[in-house]
Design a protein around this motif. Structure first.
Motif, short mmCIF file in Angstrom:
data_model
loop_
_atom_site.label_atom_id
_atom_site.label_comp_id
_atom_site.label_asym_id
_atom_site.label_seq_id
_atom_site.Cartn_x
_atom_site.Cartn_y
_atom_site.Cartn_z
N UNK A 1 10.08 -5.74 0.84
CA UNK A 1 9.82 -4.94 -0.36
C UNK A 1 10.05 -5.74 -1.63
N UNK A 2 11.00 -6.68 -1.59
CA UNK A 2 11.29 -7.49 -2.78
C UNK A 2 10.18 -8.49 -3.06
N UNK A 3 9.25 -8.67 -2.13
CA UNK A 3 8.12 -9.58 -2.34
C UNK A 3 6.85 -8.83 -2.76
N UNK A 4 7.02 -7.59 -3.15
CA UNK A 4 5.89 -6.83 -3.66
C UNK A 4 6.13 -6.42 -5.11
N UNK A 5 5.04 -6.19 -5.81
CA UNK A 5 5.07 -5.57 -7.13
C UNK A 5 4.39 -4.21 -6.98
N UNK A 6 3.86 -3.69 -8.03
CA UNK A 6 3.11 -2.44 -7.94
C UNK A 6 2.04 -2.41 -9.02
N UNK A 7 1.07 -1.56 -8.80
CA UNK A 7 0.08 -1.29 -9.84
C UNK A 7 -0.22 0.21 -9.82
N UNK B 1 0.80 -1.23 0.00
CA UNK B 1 0.00 0.00 0.00
C UNK B 1 0.82 1.27 0.00
N UNK B 2 2.15 1.16 -0.10
CA UNK B 2 2.99 2.36 -0.17
C UNK B 2 2.76 3.06 -1.52
N UNK C 1 -1.32 7.18 -9.18
CA UNK C 1 -0.50 6.71 -8.07
C UNK C 1 0.08 5.33 -8.39
N UNK C 2 1.35 5.18 -8.18
CA UNK C 2 2.02 3.89 -8.30
C UNK C 2 2.08 3.29 -6.90
N UNK C 3 1.35 2.18 -6.68
CA UNK C 3 1.13 1.65 -5.33
C UNK C 3 1.70 0.24 -5.22
N UNK C 4 2.40 -0.04 -4.14
CA UNK C 4 2.96 -1.38 -3.94
C UNK C 4 1.87 -2.36 -3.57
N UNK C 5 1.94 -3.56 -4.15
CA UNK C 5 0.94 -4.60 -3.93
C UNK C 5 1.64 -5.96 -3.77
N UNK C 6 0.98 -6.93 -3.15
CA UNK C 6 1.58 -8.27 -3.03
C UNK C 6 1.70 -8.94 -4.40
N UNK D 1 11.56 -22.39 6.42
CA UNK D 1 10.11 -22.56 6.53
C UNK D 1 9.48 -21.37 7.25
N UNK D 2 10.00 -21.03 8.42
CA UNK D 2 9.41 -19.93 9.18
C UNK D 2 9.79 -18.57 8.60
N UNK D 3 11.03 -18.42 8.12
CA UNK D 3 11.44 -17.15 7.52
C UNK D 3 10.56 -16.80 6.33
N UNK D 4 10.39 -17.77 5.43
CA UNK D 4 9.61 -17.53 4.21
C UNK D 4 8.15 -17.25 4.55
N UNK D 5 7.60 -18.01 5.47
CA UNK D 5 6.20 -17.80 5.84
C UNK D 5 5.97 -16.42 6.43
N UNK D 6 6.89 -15.98 7.30
CA UNK D 6 6.73 -14.67 7.93
C UNK D 6 6.83 -13.54 6.93
N UNK D 7 7.84 -13.60 6.06
CA UNK D 7 8.00 -12.55 5.07
C UNK D 7 6.83 -12.51 4.10
N UNK D 8 6.38 -13.69 3.68
CA UNK D 8 5.24 -13.74 2.75
C UNK D 8 4.01 -13.13 3.39
N UNK D 9 3.72 -13.51 4.62
CA UNK D 9 2.50 -13.02 5.27
C UNK D 9 2.53 -11.50 5.44
N UNK D 10 3.66 -10.98 5.93
CA UNK D 10 3.72 -9.52 6.16
C UNK D 10 3.60 -8.75 4.85
N UNK D 11 4.11 -9.32 3.76
CA UNK D 11 4.01 -8.65 2.47
C UNK D 11 2.72 -8.99 1.73
#
Length: 418
Positions: free
Chosen positions: A402-408, A91-92, A106-111, A126-136
Motif C-alpha cells: 500500500x505504501x507503494x501506491x498513490x491515488x487519483x 484499484x482500491x 471516487x478516490x482510487x489507489x494507483x501505482x 533485490x528480490x523483495x523490492x522487485x516483488x513488491x514493485x510488481x504487485x503494486x
C-alpha cells in the motif's frame, strides 16, 4: 546501456504493467519465485565470489549482510510467493463522494510508476523490492552496491526470466549497470522518469539522496534503536529481549544500539546484562558484546566508558551503548534526543509506564515487551518490505504494497458543467 537509457526503457514498460490484471501479476510473481529457486546454485556461486572479493575491505558483520546461503535464498523465494498471495493494492476505492449535482467522485489507489531503489550490500533487497514493485503495479529500477553487483545481477536475471515466461516485459525489473556515484546522481535528478526514489543503506547514502534528490524521495532511516528497561520490568524477559535485539543480526537497522536502565534496578540488573552478553556468549563460542557505558552505568560495571558520539551511532556491530536513567520520563527524553525515529522499546509490567512510553516516543515502531527486531515487512504481515520509512509523510515504518501506491480521483458525471 547508460542509466538514462535504462530509465527510459523502464518508463516504457509502465503501460503494460498498468494494464496487467491481478491474476497476471500473481502469475508473474510465482514464475519469478520459481526462476529464483531454479537458479539458486548459480546465484550462490556468484555470491561466493562477491563475498571473497569484499573480504578484508568490509567488516565481518557487513560480510554477513552480503552473504547468501541456501536458507536465505529459500527465504527470498518464499518472500516473493508471499507477496503473490497478498491482496492487490491497486484499484482500491478509498473513498466515494456523491455530490448534490450528481457527480460521483471516487478516490482510487494507483501505482507510483517507476520506483528506483538505491541500496548497498543486502542481496535480498533485490528480490523483495522487485516483488513488491510488481504487485503494486510499479516498474522497479535497482541500483545496488558494488560489493553485491554480481549477485544482484544474477538475481535480477532470474527475475527477468520469470517475467518473460509469464508474458510481462522483462524491463519491469532492471539493475543499473553503472555502480559509480554518477548513476545515483542520475536517479536523483531524473525528473519525469523516476516517480519515487527509495535509498536503503548507511546515513551518508540516505542523507545524500534526501538532500539532493529532485524526484520524490522517501527517507528510510538509520536505526539507533533503544531498549529501555523500566524499574517494573520482568528482568529475565528484559535480558532475552536485549540479547535478541542486539545479537540476532547486529548488521540490520532494527538491531538495538542503546540500552537504557532505570536507576532503581541498575545495580542489580546491569551485572546480569554483562553476564548474558559477555560471559555467557563467550562460553557458548559466540561473539561477545562490548558495553560502552555512561558515567552512571560505568560506576556499576566499570569501563569502557562511552565516547561523545556513542549514543548517536548506528554501530551495526557487537557494540551496545548503555546508560542509566532516573525514570520513564528521562528515558523518553533520552530517546527524543538520540533516536533516529526507527524502533524503540520499553520492557515493563507497569501499564501506566507502557502507556506513557507509547504515547510520547515518536518513532515509526514503538514496542512494549518485545524486541525491536520485529520491525520488518515480513514480520508485520506485509510479505516483505521496500524499506523502513522514518519520515511521517506518505509512508512510515515498514513499507509494503500500500505504501507503494498513490491515488487519483475518478469523477463520473452525466454531462454536468460548472
Amino acid at each position: 546501456m547508460t542509466t538514462m537509457e535504462q530509465l527510459r526503457t523502464a518508463k516504457a514498460a509502465c503501460p503494460a504493467l498498468l494494464r496487467a490484471t491481478t491474476e497476471e501479476k500473481n502469475r508473474a510473481l510465482l514464475a519469478m519465485a520459481d526462476a529464483l529457486a531454479a537458479h539458486a546454485a548459480e546465484i550462490l556461486d556468484v555470491n561466493r565470489r562477491d563475498v571473497e572479493a569484499a573480504r578484508g575491505t568490509i567488516s565481518e558483520v557487513m560480510l554477513d549482510r552480503l552473504a547468501l546461503n541456501p536458507a536465505r535464498i529459500a527465504g527470498m523465494v518464499d518472500g516473493v510467493r508471499q507477496v503473490a498471495a497478498l491482496p492487490d493494492p491497486v484499484g482500491r476505492v478509498l473513498e466515494t463522494v456523491e455530490r448534490p449535482n450528481g457527480l460521483r467522485i471516487e478516490k482510487v489507489s494507483v501505482p507510483m510508476g517507476v520506483v528506483a531503489i538505491v541500496y548497498e550490500s543486502r542481496p535480498n533487497v533485490t528480490s523483495d523490492a522487485a516483488a513488491l514493485a510488481l504487485k503494486s503495479g510499479n516498474v522497479c529500477v535497482l541500483r545496488g552496491g558494488k560489493e553485491a553487483y554480481a549477485t544482484a545481477n544474477a538475481i535480477t536475471a532470474a527475475l527477468r526470466e520469470g517475467l518473460r515466461k509469464a508474458g510481462l516485459p522483462e524491463d519491469c525489473v532492471s539493475t543499473i549497470q553503472d555502480t559509480g556515484h554518477e548513476s545515483v546522481h542520475t536517479l536523483m535528478e531524473a525528473v519525469g522518469l523516476v516517480d519515487l526514489l527509495i535509498p536503503r543503506g548507511g546515513p551518508g547514502l540516505i542523507e545524500a539522496c534526501v538532500r539532493g534528490a529532485l524526484v520524490p524521495c522517501i527517507q528510510t532511516g538509520t536505526g539507533i534503536c533503544h531498549v529501555y528497561v523500566d524499574a517494573a520490568a520482568d528482568q529475565e524477559m528484559a535480558l532475552n529481549i536485549i540479547e535478541n535485539a542486539k545479537t540476532s543480526r547486529p548488521s540490520v537497522c532494527n538491531a538495538e544500539e542503546v540500552l537504557l536502565v532505570h536507576r532503581q534496578i541498575a545495580a542489580e540488573f546491569l551485572p546480569k546484562v554483562r553476564v548474558r552478553l559477555e560471559r555467557d556468549r563467550l562460553q557458548a563460542g559466540k561473539q561477545p558484546v562490548e558495553l560502552r557505558c555512561d558515567r552512571r552505568a560505568a560506576a556499576v560495571l566499570g569501563g569502557p566508558v562511552a565516547g561523545e558520539k556513542d549514543f548517536d551511532t548506528e554501530f551495526l556491530d557487537y557494540i551496545l551503548a548503555v546508560a542509566v536513567v532516573d525514570s520513564v520520563e528521562a528515558a523518553i527524553a533520552h530517546i527524543a534526543a538520540h533516536s533516529t525515529g526507527h524502533s524503540d522499546a520499553i520492557v515493563t509490567e507497569d501499564p501506566a509506564a507502557a502507556e506513557l512510553f507509547t504515547t510520547l516516543v515518536d518513532s515509526a515502531a514503538v514496542y512494549v515487551n518485545a524486541s525491536t527486531r520485529f520491525t520488518d515487512g515480513g514480520e508485520f504481515g506485509l510479505g516483505c518490505e521496500m524499506g523502513i520509512s522514518t519520515q511521517k509523510l506518505h509512508a512510515r515504518g515498514p513499507m509494503g504494497l500500500r505504501e507503494l501506491t498513490s491515488y487519483k480521483y475518478v469523477v463520473r458525471g452525466s454531462g454536468q458543467i460548472r
